[in-house]
Design an enzyme around this catalytic site. Sequence first.
Site, short mmCIF file in Angstrom:
data_model
loop_
_atom_site.label_atom_id
_atom_site.label_comp_id
_atom_site.label_asym_id
_atom_site.label_seq_id
_atom_site.Cartn_x
_atom_site.Cartn_y
_atom_site.Cartn_z
N ASN A 1 63.42 -98.41 8.25
CA ASN A 1 62.89 -97.08 7.95
C ASN A 1 63.60 -96.48 6.73
O ASN A 1 64.07 -95.35 6.75
CB ASN A 1 63.02 -96.15 9.17
CG ASN A 1 62.24 -94.86 9.00
OD1 ASN A 1 61.38 -94.75 8.13
ND2 ASN A 1 62.54 -93.87 9.83
N GLU B 1 59.83 -102.05 6.37
CA GLU B 1 59.77 -100.65 5.94
C GLU B 1 60.98 -100.28 5.07
O GLU B 1 61.71 -99.34 5.33
CB GLU B 1 59.65 -99.70 7.14
CG GLU B 1 59.06 -98.36 6.76
CD GLU B 1 58.72 -97.46 7.94
OE1 GLU B 1 58.19 -96.37 7.69
OE2 GLU B 1 58.98 -97.83 9.10
N ASP C 1 57.84 -105.67 12.78
CA ASP C 1 57.31 -104.52 13.51
C ASP C 1 55.80 -104.71 13.61
O ASP C 1 55.08 -104.52 12.63
CB ASP C 1 57.67 -103.24 12.75
CG ASP C 1 57.09 -101.98 13.39
OD1 ASP C 1 56.40 -102.10 14.42
OD2 ASP C 1 57.31 -100.88 12.84
N ASN D 1 53.87 -103.04 15.64
CA ASN D 1 53.28 -101.71 15.84
C ASN D 1 52.31 -101.65 17.01
O ASN D 1 51.31 -100.91 16.98
CB ASN D 1 52.62 -101.20 14.55
CG ASN D 1 53.52 -100.23 13.81
OD1 ASN D 1 54.11 -99.34 14.41
ND2 ASN D 1 53.63 -100.39 12.50
N HIS E 1 64.30 -97.70 14.74
CA HIS E 1 64.19 -99.00 15.39
C HIS E 1 65.58 -99.60 15.53
O HIS E 1 66.51 -99.20 14.82
CB HIS E 1 63.34 -99.97 14.54
CG HIS E 1 61.91 -99.58 14.39
ND1 HIS E 1 60.88 -100.30 14.96
CD2 HIS E 1 61.32 -98.58 13.70
CE1 HIS E 1 59.72 -99.76 14.63
NE2 HIS E 1 59.96 -98.71 13.86
#
Length: 254
Positions: free
Chosen positions: A9, A35, A148, A150, A245
Amino acid sequence: MKLISWNVNGLRAVYKKGALSPVWKQNPDILFLNETKAHKEQLPPELQNPPGYHAYLNSATTRKGYSGVALYTKEKPEKVVYDFGMNDKEGRYIEAHFPGKLAIIGCYFPNGGGESHRLKYKLEFYDKFLEHIEHLRKSGHSIIFCGDVNVAHEPIDLARPKENEGEIGFLPEERAWIDELEYSGYVDIWRHLHPNKVQYTWWDMKTRSRERNVGWRIDYFFIGNNLVKKVKKAEILDNLYGSDHCPILLDIVL
């Protein structure tokens, strides 16, 4: 071979916090970051070319500070691929090929929230991804992919399944894709090794849900079923912080 996958992130933010150091101390052979929200020229030299690693980055061309992935590997791949036929401009994909027809893939799958077309894009992304890895497998490759994804697959994979029925990330059509993936011969290796364990990889920062462990398991290692017997362990490293995460780990003999 030890592999770690982590949705950071924001790679620059995680680096400035010093949160990458505990991950490097795990001494992974391959580290995949989701990300990253950064282009190569925005990163410090030690993230562009970490000592002892070959670095490969894929960044969004649509806008800066969005999406992006990075792959750090001790062994130099025979080749690296950055797209699988989606004409991906969001920098979500890296595929590294190693001797013995081994393909290791890191992918940051779309969230699907927001405008209605984003869910459509997510489902198309899922289908095209599976089509691609099936093509690789049928051409003789062994497959490991991580990232990820999602989506939480089963009720055990999120703290409040009832409350999230009908929500993005737990929709029937998203979960059905994981079913199709498994039917095609790909194994969610952490769940395979821990069939009844409750552990999460993502928590909503706005509601401070990590402190209460109200989370979702949406980060995965999937492997071809021909590799299952080679796995030593798969772990969720939820004692490591720095993002919404936590990292996940796969230890496998290859």
